[in-house]
Scaffold this motif. Sequence first.
Motif, PDB file in Angstrom:
ATOM      1  N   HIS A 137      62.435  -0.343 -21.903  1.00 40.07           N
ATOM      2  CA  HIS A 137      63.674  -1.070 -21.612  1.00 40.07           C
ATOM      3  C   HIS A 137      64.265  -1.543 -22.928  1.00 40.07           C
ATOM      4  N   ASP A 147      68.685  -6.137 -16.652  1.00 39.90           N
ATOM      5  CA  ASP A 147      69.200  -6.511 -15.344  1.00 39.90           C
ATOM      6  C   ASP A 147      70.200  -5.494 -14.810  1.00 39.90           C
ATOM      7  N   TYR A 151      65.959   0.660 -17.451  1.00 39.53           N
ATOM      8  CA  TYR A 151      64.501   0.667 -17.516  1.00 39.53           C
ATOM      9  C   TYR A 151      63.968   1.956 -16.910  1.00 39.53           C
ATOM     10  N   ASP A 174      62.629  -4.346  -8.512  1.00 36.24           N
ATOM     11  CA  ASP A 174      63.663  -5.060  -9.267  1.00 36.24           C
ATOM     12  C   ASP A 174      64.512  -5.850  -8.278  1.00 36.24           C
ATOM     13  N   TRP A 176      68.622  -7.490  -7.784  1.00 36.78           N
ATOM     14  CA  TRP A 176      70.002  -7.280  -8.243  1.00 36.78           C
ATOM     15  C   TRP A 176      70.866  -8.453  -7.819  1.00 36.78           C
ATOM     16  N   ASP A 199      66.921  -6.494  -3.313  1.00 38.92           N
ATOM     17  CA  ASP A 199      65.729  -5.971  -3.979  1.00 38.92           C
ATOM     18  C   ASP A 199      65.764  -4.447  -3.910  1.00 38.92           C
ATOM     19  N   ASN A 226      56.893  -4.069 -12.396  1.00 37.70           N
ATOM     20  CA  ASN A 226      57.890  -5.078 -12.066  1.00 37.70           C
ATOM     21  C   ASN A 226      58.910  -5.184 -13.189  1.00 37.70           C
ATOM     22  N   ALA A 227      60.103  -4.620 -12.934  1.00 35.97           N
ATOM     23  CA  ALA A 227      61.181  -4.659 -13.925  1.00 35.97           C
ATOM     24  C   ALA A 227      62.132  -5.821 -13.669  1.00 35.97           C
ATOM     25  N   GLY A 228      61.804  -6.668 -12.694  1.00 40.53           N
ATOM     26  CA  GLY A 228      62.697  -7.765 -12.328  1.00 40.53           C
ATOM     27  C   GLY A 228      62.280  -9.075 -12.963  1.00 40.53           C
TER      28      GLY A 228
END
Length: 483
Positions: A137, A147, A151, A174, A176, A199, A226-228
């Motif tokens: 990322h 965000d 990624y 993630d 949003w 999500d 977990n990209a969030g």
Amino acid sequence: MILTVVLLAACGSARPAPSRALVGPTGGQTTPSPGGQVRDFTLTAAPTTLTLGPGVTTQGWAFNGTVPGPELRVRQGDLLHVSFRNQLPQPSTIHWHGIAVPNGEDGVAGVTQDATPGGGTATYSFVVTTPGTYWYHPHQHSAEQVDKGLYGALIVDPATPTATAAVDKTLIVDEWAIGTNLAGPPPGDGADMTGYGIDTVNGHTAGAVAPLNLTAGDTARIRVVNAGFLTHNVHVHGTDVRILATDGHDVAGGAAINAPVPVAAGERVDLGFTVPSGSWSIDWHDGTSAARQITIPLTTAAAGGVSDASWNAEASPIGLSTYAGAPVPATGAAPAVTATLHLNEGPMGAMNGGGMPGMAMGGSQFTINGKVFPDTAPVQVHLGDTVELTFTNDGKLAHPMHLHGHAFRPVAVSGRAWQTTMLKDVVDVAPGATVTVQFVANNAGVWMIHCHELHHAAGGMDTLLQYVGAPRLANLSSDTTPE
Ligand code: C2O
Ligand code: CU
């Protein structure tokens, strides 16, 4: 006279020349390990219209036009040679989260390189030495750039294949900021997340989430990334699971459990299980209504209807620190370096004087030992030192703390031993908790230590691991800032 006018016009339309040459990634490694190959990839970051599900469309940013970006699947020992093309309206970088790259390849704007300007290109090259689940990322204005969708997964297979699962699937979760499905801030949440009503898993939300069509009896490995910003608790129904790896590194002797497994921001957890017969689902028991949007049907040959009647009824997630597996060995000599990082939410409002412009979002401050980055004190080490970091959370929010360039071993949580040997690069520090981790300083450079709730990082919860004598390759400036 005419000539003069033309020249003035040309000058007027030109961008101001940079006052110094830009520092890019250093192109650190040029040959793969014996048996490895050179693997070329191109990642182009650009604005993209994203359709996350039926009727859910947003203007995002993506690598190669998709969220997630392409999964880079390589073998241990390979040399990755990645051409980065920045077609964003702002400078950017690529960071290789969890990979112990040479410092110059780490992609951290203002620390290891200047950000690559919009329209510019850069090349990253490094050898992958440790198999596992990693991700990539940007590390320039990360809270905004990640965000928006920038990624992807980086999966390193072992050079010598071990038992391979019949099914090997990466699931990147993630949130949003579209819609307002959340009644209020979800538990454990950080900055104002109330706008994060959608999500996704692998870029898809309700109505678009692909089922996993499996064969009963097969072994499966799912790699959760977990990209969030929020912790997601993954629960495979209908079967026991074992934790096979945390943050890319194998876990030996992990117990079979049937409970949700927490995956904090930035973390990865690989789960292994035998595919049950019937129809089940992979659920996310996150305490938010949006979590239901990413239920993944597990459909086998003996499929009936999807049974998720047990939704949210079961026990709370396990704690990683109490998961049973091969125990943490007794620590040897006392660490050469110990540092305690007190984490807290600072006063709202004015940044302290040294803060970079744009580093706080909405005026929120997140502090380490009372300071916001870049005024936080670096942790100073020498090559070869055993280092012990203690994170003490004095605040009210969870802080998933991340170290670049190294893997650490958690050893204790609030006075109790961490039960199982795990190598990690993110450790979630609950409010009121103290978590101690150890690692060997074996990768010289200047490395970030920061909260991976990237709003908190943007609000100042960052510091540096500084090898004494290692050059800092780049410096902060108005358009070069890591968080
Ligand atoms: Cu995943 Cu410093 O980043
Ligand atoms: Cu945090």
